[in-house]
Design a protein around this motif. Structure first.
Motif, PDB file in Angstrom:
ATOM      1  N   UNK A 393      31.634  -1.272 -17.895  1.00  0.00           N
ATOM      2  CA  UNK A 393      31.264  -2.127 -16.765  1.00  0.00           C
ATOM      3  C   UNK A 393      29.752  -2.023 -16.526  1.00  0.00           C
ATOM      4  N   UNK A 394      29.119  -3.174 -16.376  1.00  0.00           N
ATOM      5  CA  UNK A 394      27.674  -3.232 -16.169  1.00  0.00           C
ATOM      6  C   UNK A 394      26.918  -3.600 -17.426  1.00  0.00           C
ATOM      7  N   UNK A 395      27.584  -3.480 -18.596  1.00  0.00           N
ATOM      8  CA  UNK A 395      26.934  -3.824 -19.863  1.00  0.00           C
ATOM      9  C   UNK A 395      27.084  -5.312 -20.156  1.00  0.00           C
ATOM     10  N   UNK A 396      26.288  -5.784 -21.110  1.00  0.00           N
ATOM     11  CA  UNK A 396      26.476  -7.117 -21.681  1.00  0.00           C
ATOM     12  C   UNK A 396      26.604  -6.962 -23.189  1.00  0.00           C
ATOM     13  N   UNK A 397      27.478  -7.780 -23.788  1.00  0.00           N
ATOM     14  CA  UNK A 397      27.657  -7.784 -25.241  1.00  0.00           C
ATOM     15  C   UNK A 397      27.047  -9.076 -25.766  1.00  0.00           C
ATOM     16  N   UNK A 398      26.057  -8.953 -26.671  1.00  0.00           N
ATOM     17  CA  UNK A 398      25.416 -10.112 -27.288  1.00  0.00           C
ATOM     18  C   UNK A 398      25.928 -10.223 -28.719  1.00  0.00           C
ATOM     19  N   UNK A 399      26.336 -11.425 -29.141  1.00  0.00           N
ATOM     20  CA  UNK A 399      26.974 -11.590 -30.450  1.00  0.00           C
ATOM     21  C   UNK A 399      26.376 -12.770 -31.204  1.00  0.00           C
ATOM     22  N   UNK A 400      26.131 -12.545 -32.503  1.00  0.00           N
ATOM     23  CA  UNK A 400      25.665 -13.607 -33.396  1.00  0.00           C
ATOM     24  C   UNK A 400      26.546 -13.599 -34.642  1.00  0.00           C
ATOM     25  N   UNK A 401      27.003 -14.773 -35.046  1.00  0.00           N
ATOM     26  CA  UNK A 401      27.819 -14.897 -36.240  1.00  0.00           C
ATOM     27  C   UNK A 401      27.152 -15.795 -37.267  1.00  0.00           C
ATOM     28  N   UNK A 402      27.496 -15.582 -38.539  1.00  0.00           N
ATOM     29  CA  UNK A 402      26.931 -16.404 -39.611  1.00  0.00           C
ATOM     30  C   UNK A 402      26.870 -15.615 -40.894  1.00  0.00           C
ATOM     31  N   UNK A 403      26.041 -16.047 -41.839  1.00  0.00           N
ATOM     32  CA  UNK A 403      25.830 -15.276 -43.058  1.00  0.00           C
ATOM     33  C   UNK A 403      25.376 -13.873 -42.669  1.00  0.00           C
ATOM     34  N   UNK A 404      25.799 -12.895 -43.469  1.00  0.00           N
ATOM     35  CA  UNK A 404      25.536 -11.495 -43.109  1.00  0.00           C
ATOM     36  C   UNK A 404      24.061 -11.234 -42.848  1.00  0.00           C
ATOM     37  N   UNK A 405      23.208 -11.657 -43.782  1.00  0.00           N
ATOM     38  CA  UNK A 405      21.786 -11.344 -43.614  1.00  0.00           C
ATOM     39  C   UNK A 405      21.187 -12.075 -42.420  1.00  0.00           C
TER      40      UNK A 405
END
Length: 591
Positions: A393-405
């Motif tokens: 609680x209190x954190x944020x999760x940032x996510x990026x998807x795509x080619x591995x590199x």
């Protein structure tokens, strides 16, 4: 009326005098940094590269001398003889190394006058373009003097350490053959061979390998290199590298040679020397954990891989990325759940600057967390992602998807931006590591072909040679980079010493035998005459100096640098030349 230097000799530099010199007759020479006229007393701050000393002209002692001194202005060049005296304790200047003394002048020579400078040398606030136009004045600033003293000391330390380890310093040609090394060559027309050109070296790569074939065994050079490429703060068209090559070595031998040099550089810079051996980190680990092949380890915030959580799931963008062999990389940012929408939007735009299609995020809150992904995953799905990411609680999760590199690199840039914004970076800490086991090749979608990750003379890992005729993406290189606080100090590799392996590399890169012979014939011939196993590294002296001196740009540690357009504002170059010069070279300008 200006004076001649005559037989006047300087006894001390302006930054040298201390209380132990009180009572001595001294002669100082330098530039007028500033002056204060108090009527019967005139105080002049005289500056040279060692520092500043206050000189006093006293009307009661010599009114004529005071009258002459009053004619001096900023940047006049003076020679002053006088007696070193102690200041009253109440007049000590703690901001000057010479703040406990001053010089009571008895003689003065005005060696040269000066126009009013276009900017103040002391407390300069001028724009960089103006400073570069008058670079000879900019270099008088104490900050710049400090930078170049540091550069000199680092170069001396390099020679001292490498000499003690049995290296020869050998120069290699500046006028050489144009060979493909990644950037454009600077070309020099050959007057005696119309239509043919020399190239300025992008590095001494082939020559230092030839020196190993020559039996020199241990070579180094503080080498000038030239690359015609787009510029930025940490790149210049001409730069200097500490170039090193050794015979009969493996990577560990290179590390054991370079680490004492770096330790000595820390000592020169007055910093706590790092413990050895330095950390080793495989390339894949660096990318998977930090999204960079030069990770800044002065703060944590490592990546979490959420590919399994999104594989075959209801969020089509991430599910499709995983299905195509890509990855979903995530970053847990402590305390970021309270960020404003504007802050998240700025981070999303930052990710897009580095190639990401977008960035998804979850604000972890008591009860129901907030995310645009909730409509795809539902509350239970969001909670499963939070658990997999290890967020609280209190954190944020940032996510990026795509080619591995692409997912790694773009989220890596987000990590660095958050580190700066949230002040997560421990500025008082220094972190060094070797990044090892680089891929041998990288694939470019634009032209659908493979390129050497470093250069085509890098040796593949022995166990991967068989893949040179198969999966090039699986071939690892005996390559390594030295990283300091998120900046690459240098890189190198073990080289190919066998003609058959070199031929396989050229073939993998799409070079025919005739093309390889045309471009590298002299080198391929040399390989056939008993080449020892060898390897080396090149460290950027400019970057080394920038980091150790605390400068903000490479331009602050190169005496006469170029700006982003590649031009020199001081000399107004590049410039046109007379038609007669072009005719002599059999060249016609199309501009």
């Amino acid at each position: 009326m200006l004076d001649h230097l005559g037989q006047t000799k300087r006894t001390h530099h302006c930054g040298e005098l201390r209380p132990e010199h009180v009572g001595q007759t001294v002669t100082l020479m330098g530039w007028v940094n500033s002056y204060r006229d108090h009527g019967s007393l005139l105080f002049v701050h005289l500056r040279d590269r060692a520092g500043i000393t206050q000189v006093v002209f006293d009307e009661e002692r010599d009114a004529e001398l005071l009258a002459r001194a009053r004619q001096a202005r900023s940047e006049f060049v003076l020679a002053v003889t006088g007696t070193c005296i102690a200041r009253d304790e109440k007049n000590f200047n703690p901001n000057m190394t010479t703040g406990e003394i001053e010089v009571l002048a008895t003689e003065l020579k005005v060696l040269n006058d000066a126009q009013t400078p276009p900017f103040e040398i002391d407390n300069c606030r001028a724009a960089e373009d103006l400073r570069l136009k008058y670079r000879y004045l900019d270099l008088r600033r104490p900050e710049m003097q400090h930078n170049f003293r540091m550069r000199h000391q680092l170069a001396l330390a390099t020679r001292r350490v490498l000499d003690a380890q049995g290296f020869y310093e050998i120069e290699t040609p500046i006028l050489t053959k144009s060979t493909p090394e990644g950037a454009r060559d600077y070309l020099v027309p050959a007057r005696t061979a119309p239509g043919k050109f020399f190239a300025l070296p992008q590095s001494p790569q082939l020559f230092k390998q030839l020196l190993m074939i020559s039996g020199m065994e241990r070579y180094f050079q503080i080498a000038r290199c030239f690359r015609d490429e787009d510029l930025r703060a940490d790149r210049q068209p001409e730069f200097t590298q500490i170039d090193i090559e050794m015979s009969f070595v493996q990577p560990e031998d290179i590390f054991n040679t370079i680490e004492p040099l770096i330790v000595e550089c820390f000592k020169v810079a007055g910093l706590e020397p790092p413990a050895t051996p330095f950390l080793r980190m495989p390339y894949n680990d660096a990318m998977n954990r930090f999204g960079s092949d030069k990770p800044d380890l002065r703060f944590g915030t490592e990546f979490v891989d959420l590919s399994e959580q999104f594989a075959g799931g209801p969020f089509p963008v991430f599910a499709d990325a995983v299905k195509k062999g890509g990855a979903i990389k995530a970053l847990v940012v402590p305390g970021a759940a309270t960020w404003s929408r504007k802050q998240f939007d700025e981070i999303v735009e930052h990710a897009k600057k580095y190639g990401a299609a977008g960035l998804a995020y979850i604000q972890v809150q008591e009860g129901e967390s907030k995310s645009a992904l909730t409509k795809f995953l539902g509350a239970d799905g969001i909670n499963a992602v939070i658990a997999a990411a290890g967020a609280k609680v209190g954190d944020a999760i940032l996510m990026i998807g795509g080619k591995w590199d692409l997912a790694c690199e773009s989220l890596g840039q987000v990590r660095l931006e958050i580190g700066r914004r949230e002040k997560l970076i421990n500025e008082g800490e220094n972190k060094l590591l070797w990044v090892v086991d680089f891929p041998m090749f990288e694939y470019h979608d634009g032209d659908g072909r493979w390129y050497a990750k470093h250069h085509p003379f890098t040796s593949p890992v022995d166990d991967d040679i068989e893949n040179l005729e198969g999966d090039l993406g699986a071939v690892r290189a005996k390559a390594y980079d030295l990283v300091f606080n998120g900046s690459e100090l240098g890189g190198g590799s073990i080289r190919i010493h066998r003609s058959d392996v070199q031929a396989k590399i050229f073939k993998a890169l799409g070079l025919s035998e005739s093309e390889a012979r045309e471009k590298f014939g002299f080198f391929l011939d040399a390989l056939s005459y008993g080449t020892p196993p060898h390897g080396g590294i090149a460290l950027g002296l400019d970057r080394l100096t920038m980091l150790f001196a605390g400068a903000k740009s490479l331009r602050d540690v190169i005496a006469f640098p170029k700006v982003a357009s590649g031009s020199d504002l001081m000399t107004d170059s590049p410039s046109t030349v007379a038609p007669e010069q072009l005719a002599e070279l059999k060249i016609k300008s199309l501009a």
